[in-house]
Design a protein around this motif. Structure first.
Motif, mmCIF file in Angstrom:
data_model
loop_
_atom_site.group_PDB
_atom_site.id
_atom_site.type_symbol
_atom_site.label_atom_id
_atom_site.label_comp_id
_atom_site.label_asym_id
_atom_site.label_seq_id
_atom_site.Cartn_x
_atom_site.Cartn_y
_atom_site.Cartn_z
ATOM 1 N N ASN A 58 0.865 -1.180 0.000
ATOM 2 C CA ASN A 58 0.000 0.000 0.000
ATOM 3 C C ASN A 58 0.900 1.228 0.000
ATOM 4 O OD1 ASN A 58 0.660 0.536 2.752
ATOM 5 N ND2 ASN A 58 -1.023 -0.783 3.459
ATOM 6 N N ALA A 59 0.307 2.407 0.103
ATOM 7 C CA ALA A 59 1.081 3.633 -0.110
ATOM 8 C C ALA A 59 2.227 3.788 0.892
ATOM 9 C CB ALA A 59 0.158 4.843 -0.033
ATOM 10 N N TRP A 60 2.144 3.059 2.022
ATOM 11 C CA TRP A 60 3.164 3.208 3.057
ATOM 12 C C TRP A 60 4.243 2.131 3.013
ATOM 13 C CZ3 TRP A 60 -1.954 4.409 3.643
ATOM 14 C CH2 TRP A 60 -2.236 5.703 4.099
ATOM 15 N N ILE A 61 3.943 1.021 2.350
ATOM 16 C CA ILE A 61 4.781 -0.166 2.550
ATOM 17 C C ILE A 61 5.184 -0.820 1.237
ATOM 18 C CG2 ILE A 61 4.791 -2.515 3.517
ATOM 19 C CD1 ILE A 61 2.729 -1.233 5.622
ATOM 20 N N VAL A 62 6.502 -1.000 1.102
ATOM 21 C CA VAL A 62 7.044 -1.782 -0.005
ATOM 22 C C VAL A 62 7.881 -2.901 0.609
ATOM 23 C CG1 VAL A 62 8.461 -1.742 -2.099
ATOM 24 C CG2 VAL A 62 7.214 0.324 -1.405
ATOM 25 N N VAL A 63 7.604 -4.151 0.211
ATOM 26 C CA VAL A 63 8.417 -5.267 0.695
ATOM 27 C C VAL A 63 9.160 -5.847 -0.498
ATOM 28 C CG1 VAL A 63 8.427 -7.523 1.835
ATOM 29 C CG2 VAL A 63 6.760 -5.785 2.534
ATOM 30 N N ALA A 64 10.483 -5.859 -0.412
ATOM 31 C CA ALA A 64 11.305 -6.369 -1.512
ATOM 32 C C ALA A 64 11.456 -7.879 -1.372
ATOM 33 C CB ALA A 64 12.668 -5.695 -1.482
ATOM 34 N N PRO A 65 11.848 -8.554 -2.468
ATOM 35 C CA PRO A 65 12.018 -10.020 -2.399
ATOM 36 C C PRO A 65 12.990 -10.454 -1.298
ATOM 37 C CG PRO A 65 12.070 -9.278 -4.679
ATOM 38 C CD PRO A 65 12.035 -8.042 -3.837
ATOM 39 N N ASP A 66 13.960 -9.600 -0.954
ATOM 40 C CA ASP A 66 14.899 -9.979 0.118
ATOM 41 C C ASP A 66 14.367 -9.611 1.502
ATOM 42 O OD1 ASP A 66 15.123 -7.247 0.277
ATOM 43 O OD2 ASP A 66 17.298 -7.188 -0.003
ATOM 44 N N ASP A 67 13.081 -9.309 1.601
ATOM 45 C CA ASP A 67 12.399 -8.995 2.864
ATOM 46 C C ASP A 67 12.647 -7.583 3.386
ATOM 47 O OD1 ASP A 67 11.173 -11.446 2.979
ATOM 48 O OD2 ASP A 67 12.555 -12.303 4.449
ATOM 49 N N ARG A 107 4.549 -25.368 7.958
ATOM 50 C CA ARG A 107 5.100 -24.720 6.762
ATOM 51 C C ARG A 107 5.211 -23.215 6.968
ATOM 52 N NH1 ARG A 107 1.657 -26.330 1.790
ATOM 53 N NH2 ARG A 107 0.011 -26.235 3.354
ATOM 54 N N THR A 108 6.235 -22.619 6.352
ATOM 55 C CA THR A 108 6.430 -21.169 6.487
ATOM 56 C C THR A 108 6.684 -20.548 5.122
ATOM 57 O OG1 THR A 108 8.814 -21.383 6.778
ATOM 58 C CG2 THR A 108 7.482 -21.371 8.792
ATOM 59 N N VAL A 109 6.421 -19.280 5.059
ATOM 60 C CA VAL A 109 6.747 -18.511 3.857
ATOM 61 C C VAL A 109 7.177 -17.112 4.308
ATOM 62 C CG1 VAL A 109 4.277 -18.103 3.532
ATOM 63 C CG2 VAL A 109 5.828 -17.633 1.667
ATOM 64 N N ARG A 110 8.187 -16.583 3.623
ATOM 65 C CA ARG A 110 8.686 -15.248 3.985
ATOM 66 C C ARG A 110 7.878 -14.154 3.283
ATOM 67 N NH1 ARG A 110 12.736 -13.911 1.699
ATOM 68 N NH2 ARG A 110 13.067 -15.691 0.333
ATOM 69 N N TYR A 111 7.844 -12.979 3.933
ATOM 70 C CA TYR A 111 7.133 -11.852 3.318
ATOM 71 C C TYR A 111 7.621 -11.587 1.899
ATOM 72 C CZ TYR A 111 4.604 -10.128 7.466
ATOM 73 O OH TYR A 111 3.747 -9.964 8.521
ATOM 74 N N GLY A 112 8.934 -11.627 1.726
ATOM 75 C CA GLY A 112 9.504 -11.313 0.416
ATOM 76 C C GLY A 112 9.020 -12.241 -0.676
ATOM 77 N N GLN A 113 8.631 -13.471 -0.297
ATOM 78 C CA GLN A 113 8.171 -14.438 -1.292
ATOM 79 C C GLN A 113 6.748 -14.176 -1.768
ATOM 80 O OE1 GLN A 113 9.156 -17.760 1.476
ATOM 81 N NE2 GLN A 113 10.191 -18.682 -0.270
ATOM 82 N N VAL A 114 5.971 -13.515 -0.928
ATOM 83 C CA VAL A 114 4.561 -13.316 -1.311
ATOM 84 C C VAL A 114 4.202 -11.840 -1.504
ATOM 85 C CG1 VAL A 114 3.686 -15.461 -0.310
ATOM 86 C CG2 VAL A 114 3.887 -13.428 1.133
#
Ligand code: FES
Ligand code: FES
Lengths: 162, 780
Positions: free
Chosen positions: B53-62, B209-216
């Motif tokens: 959203n306008a405040w948040i960018v998550v890159a593939p490396d988290d 099971r886990t998934v990282r933020y950067g992956q999704v």
């Protein structure tokens, strides 16, 4: 006029009038903007750099007087913020706005080179920079902390790092 | 290296461009703006991966980039605002980096509907601990700025960075987290309700099971949340990141010289400008002589600029002036020093501190503007066993931030870019749009860190000056930078000078039965009632009034606005009453607060008792030492339950026989409400306010002569150094049951009266006029 300046181990030629303060040659000609302008009259210490290892207020030193000298600015202290004074500053979270801090750190490094284990009184007389945000409490603690770090690994000093 | 300017451009002698007069060399206009990318620059940039959203960018490396609408000027918002968002985002704090929000985007994009409503209601009670703070919904607009744009409130004022933003920052974090969970649910093929998020890792507990933020994150950026209005945010007692001490995210860049302040911005092709405005506010340029400097090194032009429209600068009147434009700032400044300028003075040159002070004293003989009344003051005064009467005064004070005012601006026919450290980028956007005549949607404010602030746009019209000069040199970036002298004596706004006349009638026990409290200030004063309404001390017959002198000095919101003056008056006077009554000043205050009807009275007593205990109140001290005490809270109305911050301080002071004052130790008891966002930043703010209070008490004054300020640099407006900072500072927080009004300025006003009260106990000299350094404090 062209003047040869050695800053952070690099030799530069700057083309300025002889009376131009070293501060402006550093900031505007060499793009070393870590050194700050606060008063321009030698009062505040925001522009402190090392000239031949001594703390100097670069707003009040004409370029012509710095020729041949070894100049160190905040950028030359360490490439990555790992000088013991910088480490101590980060550990104690010293800066607020941060504007005075380059000069404050350069003054502290110079003090520690002269006086490796300064007393509170040494700090009072050795660091006379102004900080409007009032970070003095942490500056004092961080100088003591840096002194401890430096005595643990005595080879680290600004001049060695270059 | 400084770019070489060639002068093949046409030479113009005079040209009137939008109210500014240019003499010098002109350049053809360029329709396009330059794009400046400096790696360490903190301003908004288009992300390389889609934002959530306008405040948040998550890159593939988290790595999490958090866009911040407030401006870091040393108070810690760069970190605190990120913490408010990260609290809900549940990301790994070590992966967070800050970036300023875009005021331009804010002009073009509406706020998402889910950010517009405070989940705790439009006006939650200050004692309601649910998320949302005590401020309720933001008003949709103020004078010049709509707070319905995408970044809502991009102001750094009113101590509002937490209390006014908390709910929509929490919502921003929560909305992004929910969408990351939805994306993870899709990927793992399980319902989102079975997933939990912590430290940027999403876990499906049943299967491990886990998934990282950067992956999704990329998928989350595409997904919409079906019902964003149902997203719940945490209440104060659920916070896990907020409330922990976090080192400030900007600090590493500030120990290497890499932090970018506006003064460090270098746009390719920039010309440098040094400006001087008429030193008597409201004045203008009569004439100047470009010929005298035109052959000086590097000089390109002189631009005359008009008085900025006061409507753009919170109705403060500044002057018209001239700017010399050159290839370097040193050249511009040197040429400006040599430029003959004659001023058109406004009719204020007869004003000086003496006659202005007399005007304030006279104003207090009038009834004034009554802000509180109870009982019958004159009847009770007539019955009093004893009447105590005192008059106090305080000078104009500058914020005196360390970075002199500056901005880089590029104006073209259809776009303005401005690089500036600014407490109100939305207002600067408006100003630039008005001056340059381009729509706000085409104004780009590139926000930098500020080298000190201490009070919103009160730092003066540097943005307006830069845009006016850049408009005159259309197509060419101009970096306008004031000298220190221009900044402190012409460009800034001041804490108003003030005075007070207070009379109290005491009963036989020495407690007041009547009080007439008259406080006078420059009519431009910000919040002249703050700290007065009504005093926390019980007086059955009480009248409090504000009085004004009409002067031309631009005053505004310096740190703590009206309270440093008013708390000095009230807390000095209460001490005088305690002395007249022969009672201990702590016990005397305690008694009068206990008798009062002030809301949160028990918290006042908590503060007072805690600070007395911390400081060893009553324990013996060496000869020439004494303790002084003072207390204040900040809220709009002390008779109503209101968002507030209560703070008490004890200053332990020594005065040598020769009259040298030292602040030896300071103890501060500070209200933490339901808890702080970042207690470390609060501590640092209080430590800094100790220095501010000391400077207010001991050193600082701006005085007026011939209608202008007499001081202009560190040699005559002293800022204390290491050697004067107390060796011991003790800070303790106490819990209360209300939201806080602020933390950046609530511990400062107590320091001067506490010092002055201690000085009295040592020397027997009651100082009623600040600063202390004017007074002979020798004692025998
Ligand atoms: S700028 Fe050099 S001492 Fe202040
Ligand atoms: S940290 Fe702001 S002036 Fe020192």
């Amino acid at each position: 006029m062209a003047f040869a300046l050695t800053v952070n181990g690099v030799r530069y030629v700057v083309d300025v009038e002889p009376e131009t303060p070293l501060l402006w040659a550093l900031r505007d000609t060499l793009d070393l903007t870590g050194t700050k302008y606060g008063c321009g009259i030698g009062q505040c210490g925001a522009c402190t750099v090392h000239v031949n290892g001594r703390p100097v207020r670069s707003c009040s030193l004409p370029v012509k007087a710095a020729v041949g000298a070894t100049i160190t600015t905040i950028e030359g202290l360490s490439p990555d913020g790992t000088h013991p004074v910088q480490l101590a500053w980060k550990e104690l979270d010293v800066p607020q706005c941060g504007y005075c801090q380059s000069g404050m750190i350069m003054a502290a490094v110079a003090l520690l080179q002269r006086t490796p284990a300064p007393t509170d009184d040494d700090i009072d007389t050795g660091v006379t920079n102004a900080c409007r945000c009032g970070t003095y409490y942490r500056v004092r603690q961080a100088i003591h902390r840096a002194a401890a770090l430096m005595s643990a690994s005595p080879s680290r000093s600004a001049e060695d790092k270059r | 290296m400084t770019p070489k300017m060639d002068r093949r451009e046409f030479f113009i002698t005079t040209a009137a461009v939008g109210g500014a007069l240019v003499i010098g060399f002109g350049w053809p206009r360029r329709a396009e703006a330059v794009d400046v990318t400096t790696p360490a620059a903190p301003w908004y940039r288009e992300p390389s991966v889609p934002e959530i959203n306008a405040w948040i960018v998550v890159a593939p490396d988290d790595t999490v980039t958090i866009r911040i609408g407030q401006t870091e000027l040393g108070q810690g918002v760069w970190t605190a605002c990120a913490m408010m968002i990260a609290e809900e985002l549940q990301c790994d704090w070590s992966k967070v980096r800050g970036e300023y929000a875009s005021a331009n985007r804010d002009a073009r994009e509406q706020a998402p509907a889910w950010t517009l409503k405070n989940p705790a209601g439009p006006k939650p009670a200050p004692t309601d601990p649910r998320g949302g703070g005590g401020s309720g919904d933001l008003p949709a607009t103020n004078e010049r700025v709509s707070w319905t744009g995408v970044y809502r409130r991009m102001s750094t004022h009113r101590s509002g960075s937490v209390k006014m933003n908390l709910y929509f920052y929490q919502l921003a974090g929560a909305e992004a987290r929910e969408r990351l969970l939805l994306a993870a649910a899709e990927r793992l093929g399980v319902p989102a309700s079975e997933l939990t998020a912590k430290d940027s890792i999403i876990t499906h507990a049943a299967t491990g099971r886990t998934v990282r933020y950067g992956q999704v994150a990329a998928r989350a950026a595409e997904l919409q949340h079906p019902h964003p209005e149902t997203i719940r945010i945490k209440s104060a007692h659920e916070f896990t990141l907020m409330g922990t001490e976090r080192r400030n995210l900007d600090v590493p860049s500030k120990v290497t010289g890499q932090a970018v302040y506006a003064i460090d911005v270098k746009v390719p092709g920039t010309l440098h400008a040094c400006a001087r405005a008429c030193p008597v506010w409201g004045g203008d340029v009569k004439r100047y002589d470009f010929n005298a400097i035109k052959s000086m090194p590097g000089v390109h032009a002189v631009v005359q600029f008009p008085r900025p429209d006061a409507g753009l600068i919170r109705n403060r009147q500044f002057s018209g002036g001239v700017a010399v434009v050159a290839d370097s700032w040193w050249h511009a400044k040197t040429a400006l020093d040599g430029l003959p300028v004659e001023w058109e003075y406004p009719p204020y040159t007869h004003l000086d501190t003496g006659n202005m002070q007399r005007a304030l004293i006279d104003a207090m003989k009038e009834p004034g503007h009554v802000i509180y009344q109870r009982g019958n003051v004159e009847d009770a005064m007539a019955r009093a066993a004893r009447v105590v009467d005192a008059t106090y005064d305080v000078p104009y004070l500058a914020r005196a931030r360390m970075e002199p005012g500056n901005a880089t601006a590029l104006v073209t026919d259809d776009r303005v870019d401005i690089w500036i450290g600014d407490q109100s980028p939305q207002e600067t956007r408006f100003s630039a749009s008005q001056i340059a005549g381009v729509p706000q949607e085409n104004v780009y404010v590139h926000t930098t860190h500020l080298g000190g602030g201490f009070g919103r746009n009160g730092n003066g019209p540097q943005a307006e000056h830069a845009v006016m000069v850049a408009k005159a040199l259309k197509g060419r970036p101009v970096k306008l930078q004031w000298t220190r002298e221009e900044d402190w004596s012409v460009g800034t706004t001041y804490r108003a000078m003030g005075a007070a006349h207070i009379r109290a009638g005491l009963d036989a026990d020495g407690y007041p039965i009547a009080m007439d409290l008259r406080a006078a200030a420059d009519s431009n004063a910000a919040a002249p009632e703050r700290g007065l309404t009504p005093p926390a001390y019980f007086v059955p017959n009480l009248r409090v009034s504000n009085h004004f002198g009409k002067f031309h000095v631009p005053c505004s919101t310096r740190r703590a606005t009206g309270s440093p003056s008013n708390v000095f008056f009230v807390e000095s006077f209460i001490e005088e009453l305690a002395h007249a009554a022969g009672k201990d000043p702590y016990e005397y205050r305690r008694e009068l607060i206990s008798r009062s009807t002030i809301v949160f009275e028990e918290d006042w007593l908590k503060a007072l008792d805690l600070v007395a205990e911390m400081s060893g109140w009553g324990k013996p001290l060496p000869e020439g030492w004494a303790r002084g005490i003072a207390i204040d809270d900040r809220r709009n109305n002390r008779e109503e339950a209101d968002v507030c911050t209560i703070c008490a301080a004890v200053c332990t002071v020594s005065v040598s026989k020769a009259g040298a004052v030292r602040l030896e130790r300071v103890d501060v008891a500070f209200d933490e409400g339901f808890g702080f966002v970042n207690p470390l930043s609060v501590r640092k703010q209080i430590e800094g306010q100790v220095a501010w209070g000391w400077n207010d008490a001991m050193h600082q004054a701006f005085t007026v002569k011939d209608g202008r300020m007499e001081q202009n640099n560190f040699h005559d407006f002293p800022v204390s150094r290491m050697s004067e900072y107390p060796r011991e500072v003790h800070i303790r927080f106490f819990r209360t049951n209300h939201w806080l009004e602020g933390v950046g300025e609530e511990a400062m006003s107590q320091i001067p009266p506490a010092i002055v009260n201690a000085v009295f106990r040592i020397t027997g000299k009651r100082v009623r006029s600040l600063p202390l350094r004017k007074h002979d404090l020798r004692w025998a």
